[in-house]
Design an enzyme around this catalytic site. Structure first.
Site, PDB file in Angstrom:
ATOM      1  N   ASP A  29       0.850  -1.179   0.000  1.00  0.00           N
ATOM      2  CA  ASP A  29       0.000   0.000   0.000  1.00  0.00           C
ATOM      3  C   ASP A  29       0.894   1.241   0.000  1.00  0.00           C
ATOM      4  O   ASP A  29       1.666   1.422  -0.913  1.00  0.00           O
ATOM      5  CB  ASP A  29      -1.003  -0.104   1.152  1.00  0.00           C
ATOM      6  CG  ASP A  29      -1.922  -1.315   0.907  1.00  0.00           C
ATOM      7  OD1 ASP A  29      -2.854  -1.180   0.106  1.00  0.00           O
ATOM      8  OD2 ASP A  29      -1.656  -2.403   1.460  1.00  0.00           O
ATOM      9  N   SER A  54      -9.354  -5.577 -13.743  1.00  0.00           N
ATOM     10  CA  SER A  54      -9.516  -5.536 -15.197  1.00  0.00           C
ATOM     11  C   SER A  54      -8.523  -4.541 -15.801  1.00  0.00           C
ATOM     12  O   SER A  54      -8.000  -4.760 -16.895  1.00  0.00           O
ATOM     13  CB  SER A  54     -10.951  -5.229 -15.609  1.00  0.00           C
ATOM     14  OG  SER A  54     -11.376  -4.046 -15.020  1.00  0.00           O
ATOM     15  N   CYS A  70       4.549  -8.264  -1.831  1.00  0.00           N
ATOM     16  CA  CYS A  70       4.254  -7.122  -0.971  1.00  0.00           C
ATOM     17  C   CYS A  70       5.520  -6.879  -0.167  1.00  0.00           C
ATOM     18  O   CYS A  70       6.622  -7.105  -0.685  1.00  0.00           O
ATOM     19  CB  CYS A  70       3.013  -7.361  -0.112  1.00  0.00           C
ATOM     20  SG  CYS A  70       3.077  -8.867   0.877  1.00  0.00           S
ATOM     21  N   GLN A  74       3.830 -12.379   2.661  1.00  0.00           N
ATOM     22  CA  GLN A  74       3.178 -13.378   3.508  1.00  0.00           C
ATOM     23  C   GLN A  74       1.662 -13.280   3.442  1.00  0.00           C
ATOM     24  O   GLN A  74       0.978 -14.287   3.480  1.00  0.00           O
ATOM     25  CB  GLN A  74       3.665 -13.243   4.950  1.00  0.00           C
ATOM     26  CG  GLN A  74       5.075 -13.803   5.069  1.00  0.00           C
ATOM     27  CD  GLN A  74       5.685 -13.647   6.439  1.00  0.00           C
ATOM     28  OE1 GLN A  74       5.152 -12.950   7.296  1.00  0.00           O
ATOM     29  NE2 GLN A  74       6.804 -14.304   6.646  1.00  0.00           N
TER      30      GLN A  74
END
Ligand SMILES: [Zn+2]
Length: 130
Positions: A29, A54, A70, A74
């Site tokens: 993020d 999409s 990430c 995990q």
């Protein structure tokens, strides 16, 4: 046909990422904006990942190998990889995706091993040669 998701090591990715048919998908993020990223990786944050699948499929047209990660790979990385796999199954779309992979140890492991990290703020990152 159920797709299985396999793991790839940083060393394997270092070699593979030179191929034109691979896309690296960073699903961190906000950390991406201050921690740097794998050169040439795409950014699809996990919190809005489902809404953007999409869009992602358009972006990776022509690629046959998708590598998710990430920070640690995990939770968010494998979760998004599975979401993509079930999306492909649902829409029965033959997008030409052969392999859905997750980078072991994520970005943190990649960086800790001294592998190339890009700190540009371009969206998308155009740096592939570091
Ligand atoms: Zn970059």
């Amino acid at each position: 046909m159920a797709r299985s998701i396999s793991y790839i090591t940083g060393a394997q990715l270092l070699t593979l990422r030179r191929r034109p048919n691979i896309a690296i998908i960073d699903v961190r993020d906000e950390e991406r904006s201050y921690d740097g990223h794998i050169p040439g990786s795409l950014h699809y944050a996990s919190d809005s990942f489902s809404d953007k699948i999409s869009d992602l499929m358009q972006t990776v047209k022509g690629k046959d190998t998708l590598v998710f990660h990430c920070a640690l790979s995990q939770v968010r990385g494998p979760t998004c990889a599975r979401r993509l796999a079930s999306y492909l199954k649902e829409v029965k779309e033959d997008a030409g995706i052969m392999d859905i992979l997750v980078l072991e140890r994520g970005f943190n492991g990649w960086e800790a091993s001294g592998r190339p990290v890009c700190r540009c703020t371009d969206k998308p990152c155009k740096q592939h040669d570091l």
